[in-house]
Design a protein around this motif. Structure first.
Motif, PDB file in Angstrom:
ATOM      1  N   UNK A 187       0.868  -1.178  -0.194  1.00 45.47           N
ATOM      2  CA  UNK A 187      -0.014   0.168   0.000  1.00 45.47           C
ATOM      3  C   UNK A 187       0.886   1.219   0.011  1.00 45.47           C
ATOM      4  N   UNK A 188       0.233   2.099  -0.686  1.00 47.38           N
ATOM      5  CA  UNK A 188       1.055   3.476  -0.932  1.00 47.38           C
ATOM      6  C   UNK A 188       1.541   3.976   0.578  1.00 47.38           C
ATOM      7  N   UNK A 189       0.605   4.252   1.435  1.00 41.64           N
ATOM      8  CA  UNK A 189       0.890   5.153   2.671  1.00 41.64           C
ATOM      9  C   UNK A 189       1.632   4.256   3.534  1.00 41.64           C
ATOM     10  N   UNK A 190       1.859   2.895   3.641  1.00 41.90           N
ATOM     11  CA  UNK A 190       2.808   2.221   4.355  1.00 41.90           C
ATOM     12  C   UNK A 190       4.270   2.287   3.511  1.00 41.90           C
ATOM     13  N   UNK A 191       4.466   2.542   2.215  1.00 39.66           N
ATOM     14  CA  UNK A 191       5.592   2.495   1.730  1.00 39.66           C
ATOM     15  C   UNK A 191       6.253   3.944   1.873  1.00 39.66           C
ATOM     16  N   UNK A 192       5.240   5.010   1.684  1.00 46.88           N
ATOM     17  CA  UNK A 192       5.668   6.353   2.161  1.00 46.88           C
ATOM     18  C   UNK A 192       6.221   6.423   3.695  1.00 46.88           C
ATOM     19  N   UNK A 193       5.444   6.074   4.513  1.00 44.89           N
ATOM     20  CA  UNK A 193       5.668   6.216   5.924  1.00 44.89           C
ATOM     21  C   UNK A 193       6.991   5.258   6.201  1.00 44.89           C
ATOM     22  N   UNK A 194       7.490   4.313   5.465  1.00 40.28           N
ATOM     23  CA  UNK A 194       8.675   3.547   5.631  1.00 40.28           C
ATOM     24  C   UNK A 194       9.778   4.319   5.030  1.00 40.28           C
ATOM     25  N   UNK A 195       9.752   5.054   3.916  1.00 39.08           N
ATOM     26  CA  UNK A 195      10.653   5.984   3.456  1.00 39.08           C
ATOM     27  C   UNK A 195      11.006   7.120   4.159  1.00 39.08           C
ATOM     28  N   UNK A 196      10.065   7.609   4.822  1.00 35.15           N
ATOM     29  CA  UNK A 196       9.923   8.675   5.668  1.00 35.15           C
ATOM     30  C   UNK A 196      10.753   8.284   6.922  1.00 35.15           C
ATOM     31  N   UNK A 197      10.504   7.217   7.511  1.00 38.34           N
ATOM     32  CA  UNK A 197      11.232   6.976   8.536  1.00 38.34           C
ATOM     33  C   UNK A 197      12.659   6.712   8.526  1.00 38.34           C
ATOM     34  N   UNK A 198      12.930   6.112   7.310  1.00 43.02           N
ATOM     35  CA  UNK A 198      14.259   6.054   7.157  1.00 43.02           C
ATOM     36  C   UNK A 198      15.043   7.265   6.920  1.00 43.02           C
TER      37      UNK A 198
END
Length: 681
Positions: free
Chosen positions: A363-374
């Motif tokens: 899902x888009x939101x989970x991918x975005x949040x993971x990139x942001x966390x990194x």
């Protein structure tokens, strides 16, 4: 007759008398004035006369040193003189010319020809060493020469670490790099002295301490850089760029356990001793300034999101469409066709289709949040001028196939510093650390005034996910796209990247970024190295071909250094636990990078020890606010509620319901931390 003559003489006598009277009056005035000067006003006029020859001269401070981690001097000071003169001030011009000619291996005619006018001042020599200036000053034949003392900056390692160090303008102010970022520490404070010169400009007296103030020297700055590693990295990048006919290259070496930057290299290199021979493009620190689409080195993001959210396991099988996958109006290709691949194999063989399908399921939101966390989309705050944030759009701004693009490192830009820092988080157990390049700053008395230390920003993935990714990335080197980074008897892990460059708004079919980011030993990493080659020749443009061997050679040379094993046995391991341990709620997400204005850009705040796993009260003491869930609320009501709890709010609309909030619910925050609310159309 006699009467006639007397009458004729009378006018002449009158005139003579008038002239004599005027002369006598003038003489009387002059004598009276001289008497007044000598007897009545001598003290006042003496002060006025003194002031005509008095000058206040600056005493330049000695600029602080820049040192590497082993106290090797990277930026030093040298005293130089500029010699000049007016011809009329030279007592023995020809003898002075002969002395100058002997000192500087020139002819007397050379110096004679400098003086176009006798009363004009001309510079004769610059950059004169102190011993030569002292010899000329003691030569009576050179009386009348003027010596301008100047403190100059000297970089003994020449172009090694040039972009890191920066340089000085002619006025002595720091420009770029450490010289600018730590200008307030390095520069010191000017002093002054009042002196009196005669008509030839020679000093005849100097006043005491009442009319003088000594200069205060600058403090020293010690870097985390190891200059030996720096030179190795620069040499390997230069060799690789030349071999593969590239445009430029850059690299970083970092200790993943501490966040220390051990080397940061750019090619072409820059010699700060020769600023006038360089261009702004050469002086730019590409590692922190240049943004580029990372390509396949970014595939750890969908893999991390899938593992963390338990959507897939490493052995989950995904159909990879035999090399061609149509997603709406686009076709995604793999370099080699595959039918079914596990998640592990998708990373090992760098399947674009597999990564895209993982992202689709997560899902888009989970991918975005993971990139942001990194840490993508925000500068790392490493401690250098000119660092870029990169670009990471929110999901509402993605195209209909944005998930597949992001999964293979397109549609997002990052700096090499961000990528290496993210891989450091993978290798150290899952914690994103704040990278730093300055360890200690001292004042002029040698007292520590600023000190950097290990600073955990947040936990980005669990220890279990970190262990899985390390294993997969080691397999990339053992049997996948990164085999040219393999070092015998060592466990090396890493990922290749081959990203098309965007030229005139379109992806080029001939210009690429080739990259490899690796760490070793894979089972207990002590070093991460990332290298990017810009525009290697087509056919040599793959990350596994161009960049992976450069990382291998860099690691190999460092491993073979005499003191390597001693250093890495003795270095303490950092606490890589997160600030808080609830991975699902991400309580360690402090927004410290997104909103760097809330603390000093120079140094991290004093690190708080991680609480014990079973202690929740301490966590509540460290962080004031727990982020509430406001998704679904009207955006103005959500804003009101968040502000009431002490948070700062940014929003993209004044109407509608909140469709996205950042940070996520359950995040532990400091008071006044910023939050983002978005209404999705």
């Amino acid at each position: 007759m006699i009467e006639t003559l007397d009458k004729k003489r009378d006018p002449y006598s009158f005139r003579a008398g008038v002239v004599s009277t005027v002369i006598l009056v003038f003489v009387f005035i002059v004598v009276a004035k001289l008497a007044a000067i000598q007897l009545l006003d001598s003290e006042n006029l003496r002060g006025y006369a003194d002031s005509q020859g008095m000058r206040s001269e600056d005493i330049l401070p000695e600029r602080g040193l820049i040192l590497d981690r082993n106290n090797k001097v990277l930026a030093n000071n040298i005293i130089e003189y500029t010699i000049g003169a007016r011809y009329v001030d030279l007592l023995e011009p020809e003898n002075a010319f002969r002395s100058l000619a002997k000192a500087f291996d020139k002819t007397t005619a050379y110096y004679r020809d400098q003086f176009k006018k006798e009363t004009n001042f001309y510079i004769l020599e610059t950059g004169v060493r102190p011993e030569i200036a002292e010899k000329l000053q003691s030569d009576k034949a050179c009386h009348g020469l003027k010596y301008d003392k100047k403190m100059s900056r000297f970089y003994p390692y020449k172009d090694a670490a040039g972009q890191i160090l920066g340089f000085l303008w002619e006025d002595g102010s720091g420009q770029a790099g450490i010289e600018k970022y730590y200008e307030s520490v390095l520069r010191g404070e000017k002093g002054f002295k009042v002196i009196q010169r005669d008509k030839r400009g020679s000093v005849v007296s100097a006043y005491g301490d009442i009319k003088a103030r000594p200069a205060v020297p600058g403090g020293n700055v010690q870097l985390t850089i190891n200059i030996d590693y720096q030179i190795i990295l620069e040499e390997e990048i230069a060799k690789t760029v030349k071999k593969h006919k590239g445009k430029s290259g850059m690299g970083v070496i970092m200790d993943p356990r501490t966040g220390e930057v051990l080397a940061m290299a750019n090619y072409p290199s820059f010699d700060p001793n020769q600023v006038r021979n360089s261009s702004p493009d050469i002086r730019r620190n590409r590692v922190i300034a240049d943004q580029f689409e990372p390509g396949s080195v970014f595939k750890f993001i969908p893999a991390s999101a899938a593992l963390e959210n338990k959507v897939f396991t490493p052995s989950s099988r995904i159909f990879c469409e035999n090399g061609d996958w149509k997603v709406r109006d686009r076709i995604i290709h793999d370099t080699k066709p595959h039918e079914w691949l596990t998640l592990e194999e998708i990373i090992i063989y760098s399947s674009n289709i597999g990564a895209g399908k993982i992202a689709q399921q997560v899902g888009d939101q989970a991918i975005y949040e993971m990139a942001r966390k990194f840490g993508f989309g925000e500068a790392t705050a490493v401690g250098l001028w000119g660092e870029s944030d990169g670009l990471l759009k929110t999901p509402d701004k993605w195209s209909s196939v944005g998930f597949s693009q992001l999964a293979m490192g397109h549609g997002v830009t990052s700096t090499l510093m961000q990528l290496v820092n993210a891989y450091a988080a993978i290798s150290n157990g899952g914690t994103l650390l704040k990278p730093y390049i300055v360890s200690t700053a001292f004042n002029e008395k040698g007292k520590v005034i600023r000190e950097s230390d290990v600073y955990p920003v947040r936990r980005v993935i669990s220890g279990n996910t970190s262990e899985i990714l390390r294993y997969i990335l080691e397999k990339v080197v053992e049997e996948g796209t990164g085999t040219r980074a393999r070092i015998e008897k060592y466990h090396v892990a890493g990922k290749t990247g081959t990203a098309q460059k965007v030229v005139d708004g379109k992806y080029s079919n001939s210009k690429y970024y080739a990259s490899f980011i690796g760490f070793f030993p894979a089972n207990d990493p002590v070093m991460v190295c990332g290298i990017v080659i810009d525009e290697p020749a087509y056919g040599l443009h793959h990350g596994g071909t161009a960049a992976a061997p450069a990382v291998k050679e860099t690691f190999t040379r460092i491993i073979n250094m005499r003191d390597f094993n001693t250093i890495y046995r003795s270095l303490p391991k950092p606490d890589t636990e997160p600030v808080a341990k609830n991975d699902a709620a991400s309580p360690g997400l402090l927004l410290s990078m997104l909103h760097r204005s809330q603390r000093s850009p120079d140094f991290p705040e004093e690190r708080t020890e991680s609480p014990d796993e079973n202690t929740t009260d301490l966590r509540e003491e460290l962080y004031d606010i727990i982020m509430p869930d406001v998704v679904g609320m009207h955006i103005l009501n959500a804003e009101k509620n968040l502000k009431a709890t002490g948070l700062s709010v940014e929003r993209n609309a004044s109407r509608g319901k909140v469709g996205y909030q950042y940070p996520p619910p359950g995040t532990y925050l400091k008071e006044n931390a910023s939050c983002r609310l978005e209404v999705h159309s």
